[in-house]
Every structure is written in C-alpha cells, then in structure tokens.
Design a protein around this motif. Structure first.
Motif, PDB file in Angstrom:
ATOM      1  N   VAL A   1      -9.658  -7.453 -12.533  1.00  0.00           N
ATOM      2  CA  VAL A   1      -8.564  -7.034 -11.675  1.00  0.00           C
ATOM      3  C   VAL A   1      -8.070  -5.672 -12.143  1.00  0.00           C
ATOM      4  O   VAL A   1      -8.026  -5.396 -13.352  1.00  0.00           O
ATOM      5  N   LEU A   2      -7.734  -4.801 -11.181  1.00  0.00           N
ATOM      6  CA  LEU A   2      -7.135  -3.505 -11.474  1.00  0.00           C
ATOM      7  C   LEU A   2      -5.692  -3.552 -10.954  1.00  0.00           C
ATOM      8  O   LEU A   2      -5.457  -3.936  -9.805  1.00  0.00           O
ATOM      9  N   THR A   3      -4.748  -3.168 -11.795  1.00  0.00           N
ATOM     10  CA  THR A   3      -3.354  -3.250 -11.386  1.00  0.00           C
ATOM     11  C   THR A   3      -2.537  -2.107 -11.959  1.00  0.00           C
ATOM     12  O   THR A   3      -2.827  -1.602 -13.053  1.00  0.00           O
ATOM     13  N   THR A   4      -1.514  -1.707 -11.218  1.00  0.00           N
ATOM     14  CA  THR A   4      -0.605  -0.655 -11.681  1.00  0.00           C
ATOM     15  C   THR A   4       0.786  -1.201 -12.008  1.00  0.00           C
ATOM     16  O   THR A   4       1.529  -0.592 -12.761  1.00  0.00           O
TER      17      THR A   4
ATOM     18  N   PRO B   1      -5.028   1.385  -0.266  1.00  0.00           N
ATOM     19  CA  PRO B   1      -5.015   1.273   1.197  1.00  0.00           C
ATOM     20  C   PRO B   1      -6.373   0.849   1.744  1.00  0.00           C
ATOM     21  O   PRO B   1      -7.426   1.279   1.267  1.00  0.00           O
ATOM     22  N   ARG B   2      -6.315  -0.033   2.762  1.00  0.00           N
ATOM     23  CA  ARG B   2      -7.517  -0.489   3.455  1.00  0.00           C
ATOM     24  C   ARG B   2      -7.319  -0.279   4.952  1.00  0.00           C
ATOM     25  O   ARG B   2      -6.275  -0.598   5.491  1.00  0.00           O
ATOM     26  N   SER B   3      -8.324   0.243   5.616  1.00  0.00           N
ATOM     27  CA  SER B   3      -8.257   0.409   7.059  1.00  0.00           C
ATOM     28  C   SER B   3      -8.511  -0.934   7.729  1.00  0.00           C
ATOM     29  O   SER B   3      -9.071  -1.861   7.132  1.00  0.00           O
TER      30      SER B   3
ATOM     31  N   GLU C   1       0.840  -1.202   0.000  1.00  0.00           N
ATOM     32  CA  GLU C   1       0.000   0.000   0.000  1.00  0.00           C
ATOM     33  C   GLU C   1       0.876   1.252   0.000  1.00  0.00           C
ATOM     34  O   GLU C   1       0.575   2.230  -0.705  1.00  0.00           O
ATOM     35  N   ARG C   2       1.969   1.224   0.777  1.00  0.00           N
ATOM     36  CA  ARG C   2       2.863   2.387   0.825  1.00  0.00           C
ATOM     37  C   ARG C   2       3.531   2.627  -0.521  1.00  0.00           C
ATOM     38  O   ARG C   2       3.817   3.773  -0.889  1.00  0.00           O
ATOM     39  N   GLU C   3       3.768   1.538  -1.263  1.00  0.00           N
ATOM     40  CA  GLU C   3       4.389   1.667  -2.580  1.00  0.00           C
ATOM     41  C   GLU C   3       3.371   2.044  -3.659  1.00  0.00           C
ATOM     42  O   GLU C   3       3.754   2.277  -4.808  1.00  0.00           O
TER      43      GLU C   3
END
Length: 437
Positions: A394-397, A319-321, A312-314
């Motif tokens: 799926v969603l991806t970067t 991000p998920r709580s 998530e930081r990258e």
C-alpha cells in the motif's frame, strides 16, 4: 448564512430519497395516544407532505385511550384474559364510538388547508371503508372473547384502487364478517396484515414506549430479519411493545414486506428524519442486509467516483478517470449501504511477483467508525490469498499509522517490481508499506 447553507445541503441530500420513495407504498401505524396528543397535527402535516411527494400512504391508527375513556364514562370495562381482550356488547359500543371519533379527527386534520399552515394550497383525499374482513377469536381455554376478532382477509385490490387515485387510505382497527358482525381488532395486527397483503415497501410504527437497543443501551439502527429472530429467541429483555412489533416485523419481512421501521413517536419529525436521511432515527428491520460487503459491479462506477473524488482533491488518493475506473472495476471490493457506496478498495496483482497492491482504499467520512475499514482490509487480504499472493503493498500519504497498526511495515522502492517502481509518482512522495499475509 450557515443555517441557509445547512438547509440547502440537507435538501440536496434528501433529493435521492424523494425520488426513491415516489410511488412506493408505505403503511404507517400509530397509537391512540398519538391522536390524543396536542401536537398530533404535526404528524398529520408530515403525512400530508409524504402524500404530496408521491408516497402511497395507508394509515392505521389505534384508539386504546379513547376506548378506555368511553368505558370509564359508562362504567363498563374491557376485560383482558390470557393477554387477550374480551369485548362484550357494552365494550363494543364504546369501541365503535371511539374508533369512529379517531377516524373523523384524523380525516379532519388531513383536510386542513388554511393559509399559513403546512398544508396550505394542498388537498388530501382520504379514503376509508370495510377493507378488513375478520372472524371471532371464539372460545379459547373456556373463555368466550365475544366481539374480539382477528384479521381474516384484507381487500388489497380495493386499497390499491384508492391509492392509485392519489388518496390516503385510512384503515381502522375494526373488522367485518360476511354475516354483518363487527369485531374489535388490535391495530398492530391490522397494520401488519395490511402491509403483508399489499406487499408494502415499508411498514412504519410510531412507538409509545421503549426502543430497540444494543448491549450498550444505544439505539440499534438496523438488523436483518434473521438477526431480529435471533434476538427474540435469546429472550432479550425488551419492552412489551417493542417485543411484539419486532416479532411481527420478522413475520412481515418473511411475507414480502420490504422493510419495517420502529420509531419513537415523541421525536418531532421522526417520519421525515427516518425517510429522508441516510441513517434515520429509528430501528430498521429488513428481509435482506441493509449494508453489504461485496465485489464491485459496473453499475458501481458512479458510486465509487462520488466516494473517492473528495479524497483525490485533497491529495489522499491518486486521481482516476471514469474510463480507467470502468476498466478496473472488477478489481474493487465495495461496501454498499442502502444503495450508496460508502467504502471501496482495489486489489491489483503486480506482475512477476507474489505482491498485490491495495489501492483506492476509502471509507465515507460519516461511516469511519464501526470497523468498516478493517472489514474492507480483511476482505482484500482474503482475496489476495485466494489469488496466490503472499504480500500486500500500500502507498499512503496520510494514513501510515492506521496501516502500521494492522501489520504493514515500511518498505522502499527496491522492494517492489520494476514495472510498479517506474510508475511511482515522486511528486506525491507517498510512503510504501508491505504486509506479509
């Protein structure tokens, strides 16, 4: 500075194992060759460290080279018939002397606490005694094996009493009978019998020859008792020592021993590396599976968070709580390895369509080989089909090629339902892929 940071990092990573091993019962078997090694004190220091960390230790040393040396000095022999030792009166005298010497040498090193030694300032109590009751092998196929025996019973209550008092228990490969006889036993058999009687959490053997390898000759790090039994039944080419211990490990797991570890003795610090690192340096045989692919439970929330936070930081994952993850955890499939979550994937059906979304797909960096990502994807696809879904989104970067290689094809926002389209984060600019199941 790098060495210092590496040390700090290792120490932090080892802390969960320190806590997990405290109060556990470990039986450690090692050979007479280990005792005769000039660096035997290194092994003793490692054992003392385990004791200082709260591990309840039972040691079972062998004495074969010490026995053979005494036999040679006296011109006597220890005959072997049908793979079993024949212990006559002269040989038994040598066995008792050698085993006694090994016991005293081991106790002496465990008592060492001089300044500048690894055991400085720490006192180890050692307890030994007549813990093993034995009976004679008797006459088999016309051969009288005389003073060679087999384990009849282990006084587990007496051993537990000494362990509870904080002592390291030393069990020699000698057995005693109600008639006052002494029998020569195989150290391996004694170690297995003691571990089974105690229901030990771990039984660890330090091997002299060979190791357990796969078809490529690489170390086989873990297998279930059932898998080990299958390898034995297939008649695989194993070193004699490895074969015997593997067969014994299967029986031990079936009789209540948690795990059996086979380690190469000549690896410096093998015990510590095996017990305080994630993958260890030996082969692990366990009653159950060491690594499992399963549906996530509420207790897995912390483990999933620890896995996905770096991603998530990258910017790899959204991000998920913790609160959100707690409400969605039943949608997750995870890979658990020895209590650690090393893989995760979530499946969310998209309302009003035959489309399911694959999200939070992650595998720990240390375990991205071995097909774990494919196993996760396969399980999610199976669950999607069972839920009546026909396509997977799926969603991806960062991992577009990985998904494309597995049948996902580029898609656009127009291909997903309006509700999901409205939640698309244009700032991330993630690419969309869909696979027909």
């Amino acid at each position: 500075m790098n060495d210092l940071q590496d040390y700090i990092s290792w120490f932090r990573r080892s802390s969960p194992y320190i806590n997990a091993h405290r109060g556990r019962t470990f039986v450690v078997g090692f050979s007479g060759e280990a005792v005769a090694d000039p660096e035997f004190d290194h092994l003793i220091h490692d054992l003392a460290l385990l004791n200082s960390l709260g591990v309840q230790l039972v040691l079972v040393p062998g004495a074969r080279p010490q026995i053979e040396s005494r036999l040679k000095e006296r011109g006597a022999e220890l005959h072997t018939v049908n793979g079993l030792r024949v212990t006559d009166d002269a040989a038994l005298a040598c066995v008792k002397e050698a085993v006694g010497t090994v016991r005293v040498e081991t106790e002496a090193l465990l008592s060492m606490g001089v300044a500048n030694s690894p055991m400085a300032g720490y006192r180890v109590q050692v307890a030994s005694g007549n813990f093993v009751m034995a009976r004679p092998l008797g006459v088999r196929d016309g051969v009288d094996y005389r003073h060679t025996g087999e384990v009849r019973r282990v006084d587990a209550a007496a051993i537990r009493e000494r362990l509870a008092a904080g002592a390291v228990v030393l069990v020699s490969p000698l057995g005693y009978s109600p008639t006052g006889e002494v029998f020569n036993l195989y150290a391996e058999d004694v170690a297995f019998a003691v571990a089974e009687a105690l229901g030990a959490d771990k039984l660890l053997f330090l091997l002299e020859d060979g190791r357990l390898v796969d078809e490529r000759g690489e170390l086989l790090r873990e297998l279930s008792a059932a898998e080990a039994s299958s390898r034995l039944s297939q008649g695989e080419d194993l070193e004699p020592e490895v074969y015997r211990l593997l067969a014994g490990a299967v029986r031990a797991c079936e009789r209540g021993v948690g795990r059996v570890h086979l380690l190469e003795r000549r690896i410096d610090g093998a015990l510590l590396l095996e017990l305080f690192t994630r993958d260890g340096v030996g082969s692990l045989i366990s009653a159950g599976l060491f690594e499992t692919l399963r549906q996530a439970q509420s207790d897995d929330v912390g483990g999933v968070l620890e896995l996905v936070r770096p991603l998530e930081r990258e910017g790899v994952l959204v991000p998920r709580s913790r609160a959100l993850l707690e409400t969605e955890i039943e949608r997750f499939t995870v890979i658990e390895r020895d209590g650690m979550i090393i893989g995760s994937a979530a499946l969310s059906p998209l309302e009003g369509s035959d489309l399911g979304e694959l999200a939070c797909f992650a595998v720990h960096p240390d375990y991205r080989r071995g097909g774990r990502g494919d196993a996760l994807l396969s399980q999610v696809e199976k669950l999607a089909r069972e839920a009546g879904l026909r396509r997977l989104l799926v969603l991806t970067t960062r991992t577009a090629h990985w998904f494309q290689e597995r049948g996902f094809e580029p898609a656009g926002l127009d291909d997903v339902p309006q509700g999901r389209r409205a939640r698309y984060d244009a700032g991330r600019n993630a690419r969309l892929f869909i696979k027909t199941l």
